[in-house]
Write a protein that holds these residues in place. Structure first.
Motif, PDB file in Angstrom:
ATOM      1  N   SER A  91      36.248 -61.424 -38.698  1.00  0.00           N
ATOM      2  CA  SER A  91      36.829 -62.616 -39.320  1.00  0.00           C
ATOM      3  C   SER A  91      35.733 -63.643 -39.597  1.00  0.00           C
ATOM      4  O   SER A  91      34.903 -63.931 -38.741  1.00  0.00           O
ATOM      5  CB  SER A  91      37.882 -63.224 -38.406  1.00  0.00           C
ATOM      6  OG  SER A  91      38.931 -62.309 -38.159  1.00  0.00           O
ATOM      7  N   SER A 133      39.883 -61.377 -41.759  1.00  0.00           N
ATOM      8  CA  SER A 133      40.490 -62.605 -42.288  1.00  0.00           C
ATOM      9  C   SER A 133      39.403 -63.629 -42.602  1.00  0.00           C
ATOM     10  O   SER A 133      38.540 -63.923 -41.770  1.00  0.00           O
ATOM     11  CB  SER A 133      41.469 -63.195 -41.272  1.00  0.00           C
ATOM     12  OG  SER A 133      42.535 -62.311 -41.036  1.00  0.00           O
ATOM     13  N   THR A 160      43.456 -61.138 -44.724  1.00  0.00           N
ATOM     14  CA  THR A 160      44.126 -62.378 -45.111  1.00  0.00           C
ATOM     15  C   THR A 160      43.102 -63.434 -45.522  1.00  0.00           C
ATOM     16  O   THR A 160      42.189 -63.768 -44.761  1.00  0.00           O
ATOM     17  CB  THR A 160      44.966 -62.916 -43.938  1.00  0.00           C
ATOM     18  OG1 THR A 160      45.888 -61.915 -43.524  1.00  0.00           O
ATOM     19  CG2 THR A 160      45.710 -64.171 -44.345  1.00  0.00           C
TER      20      THR A 160
END
Length: 270
Positions: free
Chosen positions: A169, A189, A209
């Motif tokens: 991430s 993400s 995401t």
């Protein structure tokens, strides 16, 4: 006065040939000796460097950093030793930066990030040691690691690396070479994958995401059940990718985005 006989004496020929052979034998002997000395020096350096890499504690971070750069130098000096160095650096990362079962996770220490950078800028053609059959079978194994916010320089090459279940991430992977990478169930993400090459990569169940996938090459990638909610797919190429069960809610696209046949362009959420 009669003519001068300039015919070489047979013994002189033998002496000359013997002299030449002696020089050749000496040269070969020196070459073999120098080669053996060089290999011994590399072995000694390798052993010392691995010992330094194993020193623990925050007060030893400089020692570990020096060891990582020394291993990089060994890779450059000896192609035969590169597969072993790659394996050692990958094991160092897995051991000292494992992905914990629960969040939150801290950003990896500087020595971990440096080890990843060194792996990413190696000459992967030298992963072939003495012959092609000894090639590192599937790239470095960085599975189940915590690489949150790792910052790789543009063009880093992690082709065929195993990053399954890795936490990336917020990672900076712009223009990285990631073809064939295993990112199954990886956490990406908010990662910056602008212009990255992910052709043929496995991203099954990966979480992307809000990831930046602008101009990213994802042709033939496996994205089944991947979460791409809010991802930026502007000018991304996904031709031939498998998006079965993938969540593209609010993903951004444009006229240059190439989606697989049968995949509907996600509705904008702006």
């Amino acid at each position: 006065m009669g003519p001068i006989d300039v015919t070489p004496d047979p013994w002189q020929r033998l002496v000359a040939i013997g002299s030449i052979l002696s020089v050749l034998f000496v040269a070969v002997g020196l070459y073999l000796t120098n080669k053996a000395n060089r290999e011994q020096q590399i072995t000694d350096r390798f052993t010392k460097t691995v010992e330094q890499l194993g020193q623990t504690g925050p007060e030893k971070v400089d020692v570990r950093l020096g060891a990582i750069y020394a291993l990089e130098r060994i890779m450059r000096d000896s192609a035969n030793d590169q597969p072993a160095v790659v394996g050692i650096l990958a094991a160092f990362i897995r051991t000292h930066s494992p992905a914990p079962p629960r969040s939150p996770m801290a950003t990896p220490a500087v020595d971990i990030q440096t080890a990843v950078i060194v792996l990413g800028r190696r000459d992967i053609t030298r992963d072939y040691a003495a012959n092609e059959q000894r090639r590192w079978p599937s790239g470095p194994d960085l599975s189940n690691t915590n690489l949150i916010s790792v910052n790789l320089p543009p063009g880093a090459n992690l082709t065929d690396t195993n990053l399954a279940n890795a936490h990336l991430s917020g990672a900076h992977l712009a223009n990285a070479h990631l073809s064939g990478v295993n990112l199954a169930n990886a956490h990406l993400s908010g990662a910056n994958l602008f212009g990255a090459n992910l052709i043929g990569a496995t991203l099954t169940d990966a979480t992307l995401t809000g990831a930046d996938l602008q101009h990213t090459e994802l042709g033939g990638a496996e994205l089944t059940s991947a979460i791409l909610t809010g991802a930026n797919l502007t000018s991304a190429i996904l031709t031939g990718a498998d998006l079965t069960g993938a969540d593209l809610t609010c993903a951004r696209t444009d006229d240059e985005t190439r989606l697989p046949k049968g995949v509907a362009r996600p509705a904008p959420c702006d």
